[in-house]
Design an enzyme around this catalytic site. Structure first.
Site, short mmCIF file in Angstrom:
data_model
loop_
_atom_site.label_atom_id
_atom_site.label_comp_id
_atom_site.label_asym_id
_atom_site.label_seq_id
_atom_site.Cartn_x
_atom_site.Cartn_y
_atom_site.Cartn_z
N HIS A 41 0.79 -1.15 0.02
CA HIS A 41 -0.04 0.06 -0.07
C HIS A 41 0.83 1.21 -0.05
O HIS A 41 0.34 2.37 0.06
CB HIS A 41 -0.99 0.04 1.10
CG HIS A 41 -2.03 -0.95 1.35
ND1 HIS A 41 -3.25 -0.87 0.94
CD2 HIS A 41 -1.99 -2.32 1.77
CE1 HIS A 41 -3.95 -1.91 0.94
NE2 HIS A 41 -3.14 -2.82 1.55
N LYS A 83 -8.37 13.85 4.59
CA LYS A 83 -7.46 12.72 4.47
C LYS A 83 -6.57 12.94 5.84
O LYS A 83 -6.46 14.03 6.29
CB LYS A 83 -6.67 12.63 3.32
CG LYS A 83 -6.09 14.01 2.90
CD LYS A 83 -5.39 14.08 1.56
CE LYS A 83 -6.20 13.96 0.23
NZ LYS A 83 -6.37 12.91 -0.60
N ARG A 84 -5.77 11.78 5.76
CA ARG A 84 -4.79 11.96 7.09
C ARG A 84 -3.74 12.91 6.65
O ARG A 84 -3.48 13.37 5.75
CB ARG A 84 -3.87 10.50 7.53
CG ARG A 84 -4.66 9.61 8.14
CD ARG A 84 -5.00 9.96 9.50
NE ARG A 84 -4.06 10.27 10.36
CZ ARG A 84 -3.45 9.03 11.27
NH1 ARG A 84 -4.22 8.03 11.27
NH2 ARG A 84 -2.42 9.59 11.85
N LYS A 137 0.88 14.62 1.09
CA LYS A 137 -0.34 14.71 0.88
C LYS A 137 -0.61 16.55 0.56
O LYS A 137 -1.44 16.92 -0.08
CB LYS A 137 -1.39 14.22 1.85
CG LYS A 137 -1.56 12.69 1.97
CD LYS A 137 -2.33 12.27 2.96
CE LYS A 137 -2.49 10.72 3.10
NZ LYS A 137 -2.90 9.94 2.26
N THR A 179 -8.57 6.56 -1.75
CA THR A 179 -10.04 6.18 -2.12
C THR A 179 -10.86 7.20 -1.97
O THR A 179 -12.03 7.17 -2.35
CB THR A 179 -10.14 5.08 -1.24
OG1 THR A 179 -9.78 5.21 0.26
CG2 THR A 179 -9.41 3.74 -1.63
N LYS A 199 -14.60 8.50 -3.67
CA LYS A 199 -15.87 8.71 -2.87
C LYS A 199 -16.47 10.17 -3.31
O LYS A 199 -17.59 10.23 -3.67
CB LYS A 199 -15.77 8.90 -1.54
CG LYS A 199 -15.33 7.55 -0.73
CD LYS A 199 -14.69 7.43 0.58
CE LYS A 199 -14.01 6.17 0.67
NZ LYS A 199 -13.00 5.89 1.84
C1 26Q Z 1 3.36 0.21 10.53
C2 26Q Z 1 4.20 -0.06 11.73
C3 26Q Z 1 3.94 0.46 12.86
C4 26Q Z 1 2.77 1.24 13.12
C5 26Q Z 1 2.07 1.62 12.25
C6 26Q Z 1 2.27 1.19 10.81
C7 26Q Z 1 1.10 1.54 9.60
C8 26Q Z 1 -0.18 1.58 10.02
C9 26Q Z 1 -0.88 2.04 9.02
C10 26Q Z 1 1.78 1.83 8.40
C11 26Q Z 1 1.00 2.16 7.36
C12 26Q Z 1 -0.48 2.26 7.70
C13 26Q Z 1 -1.67 2.84 6.54
C14 26Q Z 1 -1.24 3.03 5.48
C15 26Q Z 1 -2.42 3.38 4.55
O1 26Q Z 1 -3.19 3.76 4.73
N1 26Q Z 1 -1.96 3.57 3.27
C16 26Q Z 1 -3.06 3.87 2.27
O2 26Q Z 1 -3.57 2.96 1.59
C17 26Q Z 1 -4.72 2.97 0.76
C18 26Q Z 1 -5.53 1.77 0.37
O3 26Q Z 1 -4.69 1.11 -0.45
C19 26Q Z 1 -4.25 4.01 -0.49
O4 26Q Z 1 -5.34 4.40 -1.08
C20 26Q Z 1 -3.23 4.98 0.03
O5 26Q Z 1 -2.77 5.70 -1.21
C21 26Q Z 1 -2.24 4.60 0.96
O6 26Q Z 1 -1.54 5.82 1.71
#
Ligand code: 26Q
Length: 786
Positions: free
Chosen positions: A332, A520-521, A526, A628, A632
């Site tokens: 991702h 978004k976050r 971003k 995503t 929407k």
């Molecule tokens: C990893 C290790 C330790 C703590 C947290 C994490 C962690 C947690 C969440 C690393 C990444 C995430 C989330 C990533 C994320 O939301 N990525 C997004 O995924 C979407 C679905 O595929 C995409 O549309 C976005 O582009 C992408 O940023």
């Protein structure tokens, strides 16, 4: 049905709270209504499980599920929304208020967690045998509020009043062993109700508990703290969701969480396999496929091998071969800092046997590469265990039978650049699966007005399950009455949002202004800061030129910053300061307005997307894997203002570049520029840029002596502006001018918006989930006929 539900609700209210419907609070009505609905679906749920267990099933392993609220969505999927709304009306209750009484289940950070939730909904609607596994965090993503414009956080106790949508399955508890402790994993099952179907899928979330809740001997000898010590240590494991959505954080507890999730889930899968097919594992991949949602659950690979070797006495090589048929991995992210690496010392300290197995996988893998003729140096970059760490993505690609990106551009970048060495080694493993969103929550539920209009135009509701039908609406593109009605609905949704924002944020918005929305976050890549610098420049220009002719515009933001991410928090504060300056300027008189909504979350998103005129998707090209939210907005009829990044590329291809506002450097242009970019040149040669960037340090804004704004200044000027904000500034500005031009022509704007909605069909997660089913999992749609 209505009366049945009412009787059941009354019974629930009596046993749970000892009250009548008249006496019940909104929360109590929510809870009893949900329980009454649970009662009606149990048979279909059990039968679906029965039917699925006969064939091959897929499992989605994910550390996050950003579900939001369940009630409204379940009523839509059951086809009971109108009926229940009427029932409540007869009781003098407004269904909206009951929906609002439900807490969001915010067991995810952002895109990745919400994607998992959309996939659950789509699999049920498409009658695909997919089961979700995750963690039942006691605390979801933190709640956000602003104090003096600064972000503050507090805990999300979403379970305070219980969760009527889950069942604790005590009997299916499994034990998870760590080196120094053993805990219980207790499953809580949530039904995932298929839209217009008798299929009900399952999301199984594990809660961590101590084997004994309490040490009686310690208690008796007066050691009260000691008596609950083990309980607390176990509770810690599923206590809280890590609020980080990019950076790897080598935290012990996070690693424990990951192993807890995968050990419980793999044990559960093996237990049901043995029950159905006996202790024969040669056929494991005939019955099971496990999808790894990013690297977070990758320890499932060595855990499966451990179970096969240690518990069922298989040979290691045989167990590895079996694992190779079961796992597939989704990537991702392109950000290098997000690729998880775990310190081997941590792994050894928590689960030494897993470390041994990872090392054995690494050894076998090296031998394979040697046989294929790779040199020693070449092999190094593929190593799973290297420099004292284990690289989870490498483990996933080496063992998994499929690897996929989440949008076309993203997959191409993986194949050509980021994972090019892997692609050359295993070209057959790489696939693209462009993300999608569920049309039930993101149109049918959150925009009932537009949904009813679409149904009226198409003649029936089949579009809710086959979103490609929206394309048929294109034939109405020149019918003025239809466009008018379409824009009237948009106006209604804007009024509803304005009312809600007035109530919650205390800011008055004009629903006839352009609603330009970025939600978004919060992340540097971003580029919320680029948006804010633009808004500030527009403000300065309006101050200079009273006659600057632009349509009234409202800039809306929603975003949570990771609590430890200083720069992201600085951007929140800066944007809030800019908002304060602009909104309080009498001279501006509301011509432009800025509002940063507090605590952006799924239920807020459901109010924002339908009310948007413009979808802001402005990441540095090459950085956003897919996005995503962009989908929407499109589905609710908002053109994209964005860069050629992630799924924006496909959105524009579907709806036409002329119906969107594309700006900024492309991935290729950025590649070419590499090393030669100098942000200072843009700063010195462009007066607009200089003015807004200087505002960060010249006292225009007050950051309460935190140095936050100076840090933002430094990121742009002294540290080279890694996300190319200044390089894209002029292009951004020109694209905004095109927006203003287009918006002035009402008919033209209506067509652009309508065109976007008509072409959103391919972004249904129904399409995505069917692609996973056919091209990765090899599983069949299976109707519940019982
Ligand atoms: C990893 C290790 C330790 C703590 C947290 C994490 C962690 C947690 C969440 C690393 C990444 C995430 C989330 C990533 C994320 O939301 N990525 C997004 O995924 C979407 C679905 O595929 C995409 O549309 C976005 O582009 C992408 O940023």
């Amino acid at each position: 049905m209505k009366n049945e539900l009412k009787v059941s609700m009354e019974r629930q209210l009596k046993i749970k709270y000892g009250v009548s419907i008249e006496e019940a609070s909104k929360g109590e009505i929510f809870s009893s209504l949900s329980s009454a609905l649970m009662e009606t679906i149990i048979d279909n749920w059990n039968n679906t499980n029965k039917i699925y267990s006969k064939g091959k099933q897929a499992y989605y392993l994910s550390a996050e599920y950003l579900m939001g609220r369940a009630l409204g969505n379940n009523l839509i999927n059951l086809g009971l929304y109108e009926e229940v709304s009427d029932l409540l009306k007869e009781l003098n209750i407004d269904i909206n208020e009951i929906e609002e009484a439900e807490e969001d289940a915010a067991l995810g950070n952002g895109g990745l967690g919400r994607l998992a939730a959309c996939f659950m909904d789509s699999a049920a609607a498409m009658e695909v045998p997919l089961r979700g596994y995750g963690i039942r965090y006691s605390n979801g993503l933190f709640k956000q509020y602003f104090k003096d414009g600064f972000q503050e956080e507090c805990a999300d106790n979403w379970l305070t009043y219980g969760d009527p949508w889950s069942i604790r399955r005590e009997r299916e508890t499994v034990k998870v062993k760590f080196k120094d402790m053993e805990v219980k994993a207790v499953p809580y099952d949530t039904p995932i109700i298929g839209y217009d179907s008798k299929n009900i899928n399952t999301l199984r979330l594990w809660k961590c508990e101590a084997l004994e809740s309490f040490d009686f001997h310690a208690f008796n000898s007066g050691k009260y703290a000691k008596a609950v010590e083990l309980k607390n240590k176990a509770d810690d494991i599923s206590r809280v969701l890590y609020p980080n959505d990019d950076m790897r954080q080598g935290k012990l507890l996070r690693l424990k969480q990951q192993y807890f999730l995968v050990s419980a889930s793999v044990q559960d899968i093996i237990r049901s396999h043995v029950k159905l097919h006996g202790e024969n594992f040669e056929n494991l991949s005939e019955y099971h496929a496990i999808q790894l949602n990013d690297t977070h659950p990758v320890l499932a690979i060595p855990e499966l091998i451990r179970i096969l070797v240690d518990d069922y006495k298989l040979k290691f090589d045989n167990a590895l071969k079996i694992a190779k048929g079961v796992f597939a991995y989704t990537n991702h992210t392109i950000l290098a800092e997000a690729l998880e690496k775990w310190d081997n010392k941590l792994i050894v300290a928590l689960f030494p046997r897993i470390m041994q197995i990872i090392k054995m996988i690494d050894t076998r893998f090296i031998n394979e590469l040697k046989r294929k003729g790779y040199s020693k140096e070449e092999i190094e970059e593929f190593r799973i265990v290297k420099d004292g760490v284990s690289r989870m993505a490498n483990l996933a690609i080496a063992v998994g039978f499929a690897v996929n990106g989440v949008a076309k551009l993203h997959t191409d970048i993986l194949k050509d650049i980021e994972l090019n060495n892997w692609y050359k080694l295993y070209p057959e493993k790489f696939q693209n699966k462009t993300n999608g969103i569920t049309p039930r929550r993101w149109l049918r539920l959150c925009n009932r007005e537009l949904s009813h209009f679409i149904t009226e135009l198409l003649g029936d509701e089949s579009w809710v399950k086959d979103l490609s039908k929206l394309k048929e609406l294109e034939k109405f593109i020149n019918e003025e009455e239809i466009l008018k009605k379409f824009m009237m609905i948009k106006h209604t949704k804007k009024e509803q949002l304005a009312k809600y924002i007035k109530e919650t944020e205390g800011v008055e918005l004009d629903p006839s202004s352009i609603f330009d929305i970025q939600i978004k976050r919060l992340h540097e890549y971003k580029r919320q800061l680029l948006n804010t610098l633009y808004v500030l420049d527009l403000y300065f220009r309006l101050k200079e030129d009273k006659n600057l002719d632009i349509p009234k515009t409202t800039f809306i933001y929603g975003a949570k910053a990771f609590p430890g991410y200083r720069r992201a928090k600085a951007i929140v504060k800066f944007t809030n300061e800019v908002a304060k300056l602009i909104n309080n300027d009498k001279e501006i008189d509301g011509k432009i307005k800025v509002v940063f909504v507090e605590n952006y979350r799924v239920s807020y998103a459901e109010k924002l997307f339908p009310a948007a005129d413009l979808s802001k998707q402005i990441s540095t090209a090459g950085k956003e894997a897919s996005g995503t939210g962009n989908m929407k907005f499109m589905l609710n009829g908002a053109p994209t203002f964005g860069t050629m990044d992630g799924a924006n590329v496909e959105i524009v291809r579907e709806s036409g570049e002329e119906n969107n506002f594309i700006f900024g450097l492309t991935v290729e242009e950025i590649e070419e520029m590499r090393g030669n970019y100098n942000s200072k040149e843009y700063y010195e040669n462009n007066a607009s840029i200089k003015r807004v960037v200087d505002s960060l340090i010249d006292g225009t804004f007050d950051d309460g002596n935190t140095g936050l704004f100076e840090d933002l200044y430094n990121s742009l000027i002294e540290e080279g502006d890694g996300y190319l904000l200044l390089a894209d500034f002029e292009s951004f500005k020109k694209a905004e001018d095109r927006v203003f031009e287009a918006y002035k022509d009402e008919k033209r704007w209506a067509k652009m918006a309508f065109k976007n909605m008509c072409n959103a069909g391919m972004f249904s997660s129904d399409r995505t989930i069917l692609e996973y089913s056919k091209e990765i999992w090899n599983i069949k749609q299976t109707k519940n006929t019982l």
